[in-house]
Design a protein around this motif. Structure first.
Motif, PDB file in Angstrom:
ATOM      1  N   GLU A 119      -0.279   9.359 -13.329  1.00  0.00           N
ATOM      2  CA  GLU A 119       0.072  10.371 -12.938  1.00  0.00           C
ATOM      3  C   GLU A 119       0.183  11.277 -13.894  1.00  0.00           C
ATOM      4  O   GLU A 119      -0.066  12.605 -13.926  1.00  0.00           O
ATOM      5  CB  GLU A 119       1.146  10.555 -11.934  1.00  0.00           C
ATOM      6  N   SER A 120       0.835  10.951 -15.006  1.00  0.00           N
ATOM      7  CA  SER A 120       0.959  11.625 -16.302  1.00  0.00           C
ATOM      8  C   SER A 120      -0.334  12.063 -16.719  1.00  0.00           C
ATOM      9  O   SER A 120      -0.500  13.218 -17.044  1.00  0.00           O
ATOM     10  CB  SER A 120       1.865  10.830 -17.510  1.00  0.00           C
ATOM     11  N   ASP A 121      -1.158  11.264 -16.910  1.00  0.00           N
ATOM     12  CA  ASP A 121      -2.256  11.466 -17.415  1.00  0.00           C
ATOM     13  C   ASP A 121      -3.391  12.577 -16.586  1.00  0.00           C
ATOM     14  O   ASP A 121      -3.741  13.456 -17.207  1.00  0.00           O
ATOM     15  CB  ASP A 121      -3.431  10.192 -17.508  1.00  0.00           C
ATOM     16  N   THR A 122      -3.059  12.335 -15.226  1.00  0.00           N
ATOM     17  CA  THR A 122      -3.917  13.346 -14.209  1.00  0.00           C
ATOM     18  C   THR A 122      -3.296  14.577 -14.476  1.00  0.00           C
ATOM     19  O   THR A 122      -4.302  15.632 -14.494  1.00  0.00           O
ATOM     20  CB  THR A 122      -3.633  12.659 -12.874  1.00  0.00           C
ATOM     21  N   ILE A 123      -2.054  15.026 -14.630  1.00  0.00           N
ATOM     22  CA  ILE A 123      -1.364  16.534 -14.822  1.00  0.00           C
ATOM     23  C   ILE A 123      -1.821  17.096 -16.168  1.00  0.00           C
ATOM     24  O   ILE A 123      -2.056  18.315 -16.213  1.00  0.00           O
ATOM     25  CB  ILE A 123       0.063  16.471 -14.329  1.00  0.00           C
ATOM     26  N   LEU A 124      -1.748  15.905 -17.101  1.00  0.00           N
ATOM     27  CA  LEU A 124      -2.047  16.535 -18.472  1.00  0.00           C
ATOM     28  C   LEU A 124      -3.605  16.841 -18.620  1.00  0.00           C
ATOM     29  O   LEU A 124      -4.021  17.793 -19.281  1.00  0.00           O
ATOM     30  CB  LEU A 124      -1.811  15.571 -19.556  1.00  0.00           C
ATOM     31  N   PRO A 138      -3.367  16.863 -24.767  1.00  0.00           N
ATOM     32  CA  PRO A 138      -4.250  15.628 -25.167  1.00  0.00           C
ATOM     33  C   PRO A 138      -3.385  14.717 -26.360  1.00  0.00           C
ATOM     34  O   PRO A 138      -3.478  13.609 -26.003  1.00  0.00           O
ATOM     35  CB  PRO A 138      -5.483  16.350 -26.021  1.00  0.00           C
ATOM     36  N   TYR A 139      -2.560  15.463 -26.916  1.00  0.00           N
ATOM     37  CA  TYR A 139      -1.547  14.741 -27.905  1.00  0.00           C
ATOM     38  C   TYR A 139      -0.676  13.716 -27.115  1.00  0.00           C
ATOM     39  O   TYR A 139      -0.493  12.420 -27.518  1.00  0.00           O
ATOM     40  CB  TYR A 139      -0.850  15.732 -28.558  1.00  0.00           C
ATOM     41  N   TYR A 140      -0.252  14.169 -25.905  1.00  0.00           N
ATOM     42  CA  TYR A 140       0.570  13.259 -25.171  1.00  0.00           C
ATOM     43  C   TYR A 140      -0.125  12.212 -24.381  1.00  0.00           C
ATOM     44  O   TYR A 140       0.584  11.119 -24.100  1.00  0.00           O
ATOM     45  CB  TYR A 140       1.690  14.092 -24.053  1.00  0.00           C
ATOM     46  N   PHE A 143      -0.659   9.553 -26.708  1.00  0.00           N
ATOM     47  CA  PHE A 143       0.743   8.779 -26.845  1.00  0.00           C
ATOM     48  C   PHE A 143       0.774   7.883 -25.891  1.00  0.00           C
ATOM     49  O   PHE A 143       0.853   6.634 -26.018  1.00  0.00           O
ATOM     50  CB  PHE A 143       1.839   9.685 -26.804  1.00  0.00           C
ATOM     51  N   ASN A 144       0.432   8.169 -24.660  1.00  0.00           N
ATOM     52  CA  ASN A 144       0.323   7.296 -23.285  1.00  0.00           C
ATOM     53  C   ASN A 144      -0.564   6.072 -23.658  1.00  0.00           C
ATOM     54  O   ASN A 144      -0.449   4.944 -23.254  1.00  0.00           O
ATOM     55  CB  ASN A 144      -0.240   7.950 -22.047  1.00  0.00           C
ATOM     56  N   TYR A 145      -1.838   6.461 -23.936  1.00  0.00           N
ATOM     57  CA  TYR A 145      -2.901   5.414 -24.106  1.00  0.00           C
ATOM     58  C   TYR A 145      -2.612   4.405 -25.442  1.00  0.00           C
ATOM     59  O   TYR A 145      -2.529   3.229 -25.440  1.00  0.00           O
ATOM     60  CB  TYR A 145      -4.355   5.997 -24.608  1.00  0.00           C
ATOM     61  N   TRP A 146      -1.923   4.856 -26.302  1.00  0.00           N
ATOM     62  CA  TRP A 146      -1.451   4.138 -27.637  1.00  0.00           C
ATOM     63  C   TRP A 146      -0.311   3.439 -27.432  1.00  0.00           C
ATOM     64  O   TRP A 146      -0.107   2.111 -27.478  1.00  0.00           O
ATOM     65  CB  TRP A 146      -1.169   5.352 -28.746  1.00  0.00           C
ATOM     66  N   PHE A 147       0.844   4.016 -26.952  1.00  0.00           N
ATOM     67  CA  PHE A 147       2.105   3.538 -26.887  1.00  0.00           C
ATOM     68  C   PHE A 147       2.427   2.517 -25.788  1.00  0.00           C
ATOM     69  O   PHE A 147       2.893   1.475 -25.980  1.00  0.00           O
ATOM     70  CB  PHE A 147       3.136   4.487 -26.971  1.00  0.00           C
ATOM     71  N   TYR A 148       1.714   2.832 -24.774  1.00  0.00           N
ATOM     72  CA  TYR A 148       2.168   2.182 -23.398  1.00  0.00           C
ATOM     73  C   TYR A 148       0.908   1.389 -22.913  1.00  0.00           C
ATOM     74  O   TYR A 148       1.112   0.138 -22.360  1.00  0.00           O
ATOM     75  CB  TYR A 148       2.327   3.134 -21.948  1.00  0.00           C
ATOM     76  N   ARG A 149      -0.374   1.736 -23.528  1.00  0.00           N
ATOM     77  CA  ARG A 149      -1.436   0.889 -23.078  1.00  0.00           C
ATOM     78  C   ARG A 149      -1.753   0.079 -24.258  1.00  0.00           C
ATOM     79  O   ARG A 149      -2.649  -0.907 -24.003  1.00  0.00           O
ATOM     80  CB  ARG A 149      -2.305   1.640 -22.447  1.00  0.00           C
ATOM     81  N   GLY A 150      -1.582   0.437 -25.343  1.00  0.00           N
ATOM     82  CA  GLY A 150      -2.137  -0.172 -26.584  1.00  0.00           C
ATOM     83  C   GLY A 150      -3.709  -0.052 -26.632  1.00  0.00           C
ATOM     84  O   GLY A 150      -4.336  -0.992 -27.303  1.00  0.00           O
TER      85      GLY A 150
END
Lengths: 307, 258
Positions: A119-124, A138-140, A143-150
């Motif tokens: 949902e975070s990715d969708t709204i961003l 795109p910065y955030y 972060f989602n892809y890097w930090f939470y999904r690796g």
């Protein structure tokens, strides 16, 4: 004169009784968690706004603010209800006023911190497609892809997109290079989050970023402790049992404090350091996928109207 | 000219005595002032909440004032028979309608200026200065609202020439809603067949394009409004109001007042 006084006193008595009932109703209302019962479709709301789209957008934004705020403070049962309505609400706010950049950013950060990454990715992504050209969107996502999904490869692509947006600092292009070479470090995550925090104007979003900063600090400390464990085990030739051995062997001066208020523990079976109160650790995934730039509403207008 | 001014002067005095218009103005002022308190409920974007609430309150209440004053402009004179002594004097029906309309526009403009002063005071308090007068299209927004109320007033005056005050108010409100939806409806019709498209275009010409006089978003985002764009919108509004007024004069001139 007497009849006037009698009428006045009767009125006063009735008003007092009405107030008692009113306070009782208000109390019952206050004990219920704030919730949004129905979110209309953006298309219908745009027409119904009758030329006052930004105003109606603000009314729903105020509703979203209350929704977020109450869940953050854990007032009543609101914190247990989750954030089910946040994406539809902010989707509506930004349908009515696509230039409401702060709505995309706040929802993206809050949903991510609540573990609702898709949902975070969708709204961003919607913000990237329809909103103002803010580098924070795109910065955030990066972060989602890097930090939470690796997923460093996808994170690097979004960081590159962020670096090309107006107002983006040089640190973002450095981060993009670092992620692309698959060496993104927790220190860089801390820098990234601090840069994001400088762009937010409210305590709620800043609070969410602080929680994520704590995760980055946890990861930094855990990685440092794991390196120290490896060094000590190499010196001694046998596995350690507790992290205190690192201090006793003077590999590190002290065990850093756990940002979540617990303490760091060594899990021998996993060969990992974890917080005693938060199980988060960064997990690296192999591969990645291309960022998709086609915003898709979480559900169709018809579905939402029927809900 | 003297006759026009005399009739418009009477209209202003009458309007200021009407409780409904005064009450609407008080509500609008209260809402504009309250926009600052409401803005504290949000986080981050306080400025946009103040501007949105303030401008929307001014626009909604200003439109209602124009509708209710305009609807009774001529119809009430006929119902109360106060029209007869006036037209018995050497005053043409066209002068009478124009004089009444000018008085109405002066009243709505006066009301709007009062609301604009309160709104500017709220903004100056929040932004700690008057720099917003330079950095935002404040003047253009107020000018567009003056013309918008003049358009609504002209429509109300037109209906007032041949029907009752109540029906006139209903018809005018319907036209205002249609005017606010006109750009959406045209977009909808454009996707249909050629006949629907022709009907859509005809409706677009007849109903007022009130979106052309909507600069609120520019104020929210502090966008510069190009002079040509503002003048086109204002020019459209003035021409539309003048056209409706001409129709009103034509209808009223032919009306049998016996």
């Amino acid at each position: 004169m007497r009849s006037l006084a009698l009428a006045f006193l009767t009125g006063l008595a009735l008003l007092t009784l009405a107030s008692v009932l009113s306070f009782r109703l208000a109390e019952a209302h206050l004990n219920k968690p704030y919730d949004v019962l129905h979110v209309p479709s953006g298309r219908a709301a745009r027409v119904a706004a009758l030329g006052h789209r930004t105003f109606v957008s603000d009314l729903y934004w105020l509703s979203a603010v209350q929704y977020i705020g109450e869940r953050r403070t854990g007032k009543g049962k609101a914190d247990q209800l989750g954030f089910d309505k946040l994406l539809p609400l902010v989707d509506l706010v930004t349908d009515l006023d696509p230039r409401h950049g702060y709505a995309y950013q706040t929802a993206g950060i809050v949903l991510s911190a609540a573990g609702r990454l898709h949902e975070s990715d969708t709204i961003l992504r919607k913000g990237m497609e329809r909103g103002p050209p803010w580098w924070t969107f795109p910065y955030y996502i990066s972060f989602n892809y890097w930090f939470y999904r690796g997923d460093l490869a996808t994170a690097a692509r979004y960081a590159e997109i962020a670096a090309r947006k107006p107002g983006a600092s040089a640190n973002i292009s450095h981060l993009a290079v670092s992620l692309a070479s698959k060496s993104g470090t927790p220190e860089e995550a801390i820098t990234l989050l601090q840069e994001l925090k400088a762009t937010v104007k409210d305590e709620v979003t800043a609070g969410r970023l602080d929680e994520q900063l704590k995760l980055a600090v946890l990861e930094r400390d855990a990685q440092m402790l794991e390196r120290a464990v490896a060094e000590l085990e190499k010196q001694r030739g046998w596995p350690i049992a507790t992290l205190e051995e690192l201090v006793m062997a003077r590999i590190i001066p002290a065990i850093p404090p756990d940002p979540f208020g617990g303490r760091y523990v060594w899990i021998g079976a996993e060969r990992r350091v974890r917080s005693s109160v938060n199980s988060f650790r960064f997990e690296l995934q192999e591969g990645g996928h291309q960022p998709g730039f086609h915003y898709q509403a979480p559900e169709t207008n018809k579905e939402r109207m029927l809900r | 000219m003297t006759k026009l001014l005399a009739i418009s002067g009477v209209t202003i005095r009458e309007a200021l005595r009407q409780k409904l218009a005064v009450n609407l103005l008080v509500f609008a002022l209260a809402l504009v002032a309250a926009s600052f308190m409401l803005s504290t409920l949000t986080f981050g974007e306080q400025y946009r909440v103040i501007v949105d609430i303030g401008l929307s309150a001014m626009e909604v209440f200003g439109t209602l004032i124009a509708v209710f004053l305009g609807a009774g402009l001529i119809a009430r004179d006929i119902e109360r028979r106060t029209l007869y002594p006036i037209i018995a004097k050497p005053v043409s029906r066209a002068e009478y309608v124009l004089g009444r309309y000018l008085g109405l526009v002066a009243t709505t403009t006066l009301n709007l200026l009062v609301m604009a002063v309160v709104f500017a005071a709220v903004l100056a308090y929040y932004l700690k200065g008057l720099a917003f007068l330079r950095d935002t299209p404040f003047v253009a927004v107020i000018a567009s609202m003056i013309v918008r109320f003049a358009v609504v007033g002209a429509i109300a005056a037109f209906f007032s020439c041949f029907t009752t005050a109540t029906l006139s108010a209903i018809f005018t409100l319907s036209m205002v809603v249609a005017g606010l939806l006109s750009s959406d409806l045209v977009r909808y019709w454009a996707q249909q067949g050629p006949l629907a498209r022709a009907v859509g275009k005809a409706a677009f010409v007849l109903v007022p394009n009130l979106e052309a006089l909507n600069l609120k978003e520019a104020m929210v985002y502090k966008d510069a409004v190009p002079l040509s764009f503002a003048l086109t919108g204002l020019g459209y509004g003035v021409l539309y109001a003048a056209a409706v007024l001409a129709f009103a004069v034509a209808v009223f001139s032919r009306r049998d007042l016996r």
